[in-house]
Scaffold this active site. Sequence first.
Site, PDB file in Angstrom:
ATOM      1  CG  HIS A   1      39.723  43.341  44.495  1.00  0.00           C
ATOM      2  ND1 HIS A   1      39.653  44.343  45.410  1.00  0.00           N
ATOM      3  CD2 HIS A   1      40.705  43.699  43.647  1.00  0.00           C
ATOM      4  CE1 HIS A   1      40.557  45.269  45.131  1.00  0.00           C
ATOM      5  NE2 HIS A   1      41.197  44.903  44.062  1.00  0.00           N
TER       6      HIS A   1
ATOM      7  CG  HIS B   1      46.101  41.990  38.257  1.00  0.00           C
ATOM      8  ND1 HIS B   1      45.444  41.575  39.374  1.00  0.00           N
ATOM      9  CD2 HIS B   1      45.299  42.910  37.674  1.00  0.00           C
ATOM     10  CE1 HIS B   1      44.296  42.208  39.474  1.00  0.00           C
ATOM     11  NE2 HIS B   1      44.178  43.041  38.455  1.00  0.00           N
TER      12      HIS B   1
END
Lengths: 275, 969
Positions: free
Chosen positions: B305, B234
């Site tokens: 997300h 990430h």
Amino acid sequence: MSMANKPRVLVLRTAGTNCNVETAFAFEQCGADVDQVHLQELFAGRVAMKDYHILALPGGFSYGDDIASGRIFANELRVRLGADVAKFIKDRKLIIGICNGFQILVKSGILPGPFAAGSKTIQTATLFNNDSGKFEDRWVHLKVDGKCVWTKDLPKTIFIPVAHGEGKFIPVNRAVMDGLKKNGQIVFSYVAADGSKPAYPDNPNGSTEDIAGICDPTGRILGLMPHPERHFLFTQHPFWTRLNVGASRRVARTGFGDGAKVFQNGIDYVKKHLL
Amino acid sequence: MIWRIEIQEKPGIFDSTGAGVRHDILDLGIVSVKDVRAVQVFLLEGDIDRPVADRICRNLLVDLVVQDYILTDRPSKVSPRKGISEVEVAYNPGVMDPVEASTLKGIHDLGLSGVTAVRTARRYIIEGALSSKELELIKDKVLMNKIVQHAVKDARDSFRPLSVAQKEPVLSTPEPARVRMLGLSDKALVELSKKGQLYLNLNEMKVIEKYFAGLKREPTDIELETLAQTWSEHCNHKTFRGNIEYTVTEGKKSTTEFIENLLKQTIVKATNTLNKPWCVSVFHDNAGVIKFDDKFNVCFKVETHNHPSALEPFGGANTGVGGVIRDILGTGLGAKPICNTDVFCFARPDFAFDQLPSGALHPKRVMKGVVSGVRDYGNKMGIPTVNGAICFDDRYVGNPLVFCGTVGIIPRKMEHKKVKKNDLIVVCGGRTGRDGIHGATFSSGDLTHESEVVSSGAVQIGNPIEEKKVLDVLLKARDEGLYTAITDCGAGGLSSAVGEMGAELGARVDLELVPLKYHGLNYAEIWISESQERMVMSVPPKNLERFKQIFAAENVDFAVIGTFPGTGRLELFYNGMRMADLDMAFMHEGTPRITKKALWSAPKHEMPKFESPADLTPKLMEVLADFNICSKEAVVRRYDHEVQGGSVVKPFAGPKCDGPSDASVLRPRLGTDKGIAISNGINPRFGAIDPYWMAASAVDEAIRQIIAVGGDLSQVALLDNFCWGNPDKPDRLGGLVRAAKGCHDLAVAYGTPFISGKDSFYNEYNDKGKSIAIPGTILISAIGMVADVTRSVTMDLKRAGGLLYVVGSTYDEWGASAYLASYGYIGGQVPVVRPREALAVYTSLSKAIARGLVSSAHDCSEGGLAVAVAEMAFAGGLGAALLLKSVPYEGHSDRDDMLLFSESNSRFVVEVAPQDKKAFEKAVKDVPCKLVGQVLADEAVFYYGLKDNLCLKADINVLKAQWKKPLMF
């Protein structure tokens, strides 16, 4: 502070207010001096309401509309600034509440009014959940009526947008509604495009008797759910690109929208009566 | 003591919450429910008597005009009533409901003291015979999400002390917990990574082990956590920055290419090659920054997300929007957000319940939650949501995609930031809690049916009003020059934000100084918590006094938690005890480069075999109702797309405000006429044939939408968002490499640099040993300049008698089209992009629009020419007649359906007023462009085929109804 030259507008904001910039822009374009002030500054005494001619409560989600829309801001206005508000009204100054600002005016008892600081009965009407159960952004046609400083010389109907989830106007009883009618306090009502009685979505929230905006008995305090500051410029019109195709280029550059006159009326009134 | 308040609508007042729940229950297929009432519950804890509690009700909690209430201090005896079920839903401990803090504030405003805590809950009274299984289903699918909520089992629970978290003992100064790592076997290292939810691979664990072996000590838990965050996929983009061995197989021939850092070789390379002077700051900050006018720059960032939205759609999407907005607040010295964009991918909303993989939420529920989450955050922050798209494909069932984008405006010269030695580390905004722990590492692994249990801490609820406060105060502090640098607390929390800001100078943090939501967090939790609405700044000590004043005036909390001392080390303390001591250089550059394998061979699809129907009207009806093509009005209406007053071309066009606009045009500075156009391109279907052309087509789509509204190619910037499956699987990675190459080639060809991008991997759902991977998906977002917004053009037909032109050639490219999908086929030629031809089209059309020669324009995308003309007609409330024979065509087919439904790129349908015919034709004389028809006053469309046959005829109102229906639920 000198108030001699230009009308002075107080655009009040707090946590979650979010239409203050375009509301201030609208007043400025009409020739006002505008301050966008945080409630905290009034509480702390750094800014005084009495130094202004117009109090504007813009749209947004004050304190997240937690508990109910406008509720916490309304209490702050009523409990902590009640005396200042009463004086402001007594001095024949102007107040406008748009969307969340309207909710605040109604929930603090300033509208339908008359407002009395310290009164036991606070609310005689409310703005409640839309019948659709949803927040919706859409353009609506409004019939203009009543006796109000802010709506002088407006055309019979105007076209401006709503964007809210809690805009259904409900008076506490029949007597309140009759009073509104008798005093000419119903200023804006939703209508269908052809001016007839609206159904959803022309009445976007199920408002009683299609009420979109009201004023107080003096006509100096206006509250409305739709956003006149969002149709201040011609290019904010949702289909300006198809209005008089040839001429619209010129209009697009210089033209104003249906909402502009509302702000201009406020400023003109101040110039005529308060300066 | 505890007071319980139940609030209900008065008889005769419409209960919209209850009605909504009843509707959702019907959607589950349970028809026996006659009525649902929703009751709002408040619990007040504190030393207050009944009159005070009653005053709080009457003056704050209850709207007496429309609501009744019951105030009680003891559990009521509820005797079960036949045919009535009651369910009370409350938040789990630790989940923050913003209403609680607002209520405390409201009580304080009334001048009342004594209330120490507030909790909220909602009780549902459901009327209608239900089996216990049905009731459980309703609880689970409609009333609550067990990730953040629970059903209250015992009425007495209401009256137990509320402030549990505060009662936990405060930890005394602990020794840092050492983790045994030195000398561990490979197997034990892997086990350690897994048990600690570190998501680090063996290679990385070995490098870390070696680092600490060199220091001759074991790592502390917080050191390992910090490295895991910093090195997570990430935060570190290991796949894109790593090495890839890419093998292409064509027939029996294979060629292998070694790619060192895919990002640098494709996306970044295009930007470097183009070297545009208007690119102000690209790739290294939270958002890409480009020039706007003499006084301002604009910046744009799009993020995903996905994993959190799969588990808790509302909270996931909500904090997704909040996160990307903070990226804008943390760009340069802080930009002001001016609009949002949102793109989603879901499984089809009519997905069969019994086919759902275990643990996955139904796509309809995911969609409702995601839309509500986006609506809540964007609307409350006062940022208009102006552009977006929704794609449907059943392979998104376990992994919905949620792309959130924000554009900001920032005064020139404020785009750069630099931390100065001895600046103070300041954290401001929301307080730190236990929420969102392990979000960064969690999104670096696949989801499983157990994810909702294991990773529940990774999901949270946002508080947009807190972030709005932060926005308001930051811009003030920025304009007074009170801080030298700023960044957001996103994935990885303080660990990542402070780590980034102190990468050169080092950082020293005293963790006990971080303001907490409640006691009981340990030092490591404070450091890695992903609590929302926080920003980190570096403040020169001399500015602190003024800084304090400004923050106090806006009611925003902040705390000084450390300094940037210039040591190049990360040192963490808790009550004076040293908890971590890491070399910043190792943290940021110590990641081992990995080499992954990627394979590509063109998939084989069955070629379509069917006759072109003589009457294509039913097919157009079918294609218009395709979930991917149909109206998204039900979603877009729920977003405030006009706040801030800048909208010029809105998401809706036409006299009924319901036609689908191409790009949105916005005036960032009221009172000036320069604008920006915002658009997106996405079509996961094309990837089934070739991800290279999927990416190329996405670039083309985003750009042609900007051209359609009146932008031009002189300054268009692109953003990439790759969402893929598990990149450790070579076939998945092969598609990714192809897509990245497509991005590079088109960006260079069009002169449109990438300025920012993001990737999300491991979008696979493991269900009982079977893996469902999403189709590799690329979203291209674009921002272009509009020199004069009063020249903008919309897509709705304007006047009967207007002349219709098709600009750009049609080819035999219906592979992966919506039309073939309606027959169940994929195969055929996927649309390619011919940049040279397209460039000429774009340049000519831009000039014609700038001269005011075009009265409406719409790009051809999904559903081709047939859908584009239909949309223009019903948006404008006018009809149209069209001759396919006249359409510029470079194919070899004699089929009407090929011309109507081919999805060739770089094409437009435009309307020209008869008096502008000559001038327009002259303006486009060098590109494929032909007069193909006319606008009619009749409310019908007529398409004439290649043999002058009437092949399609439909009432525009019928078409519109068909197009509007599918998502109106």
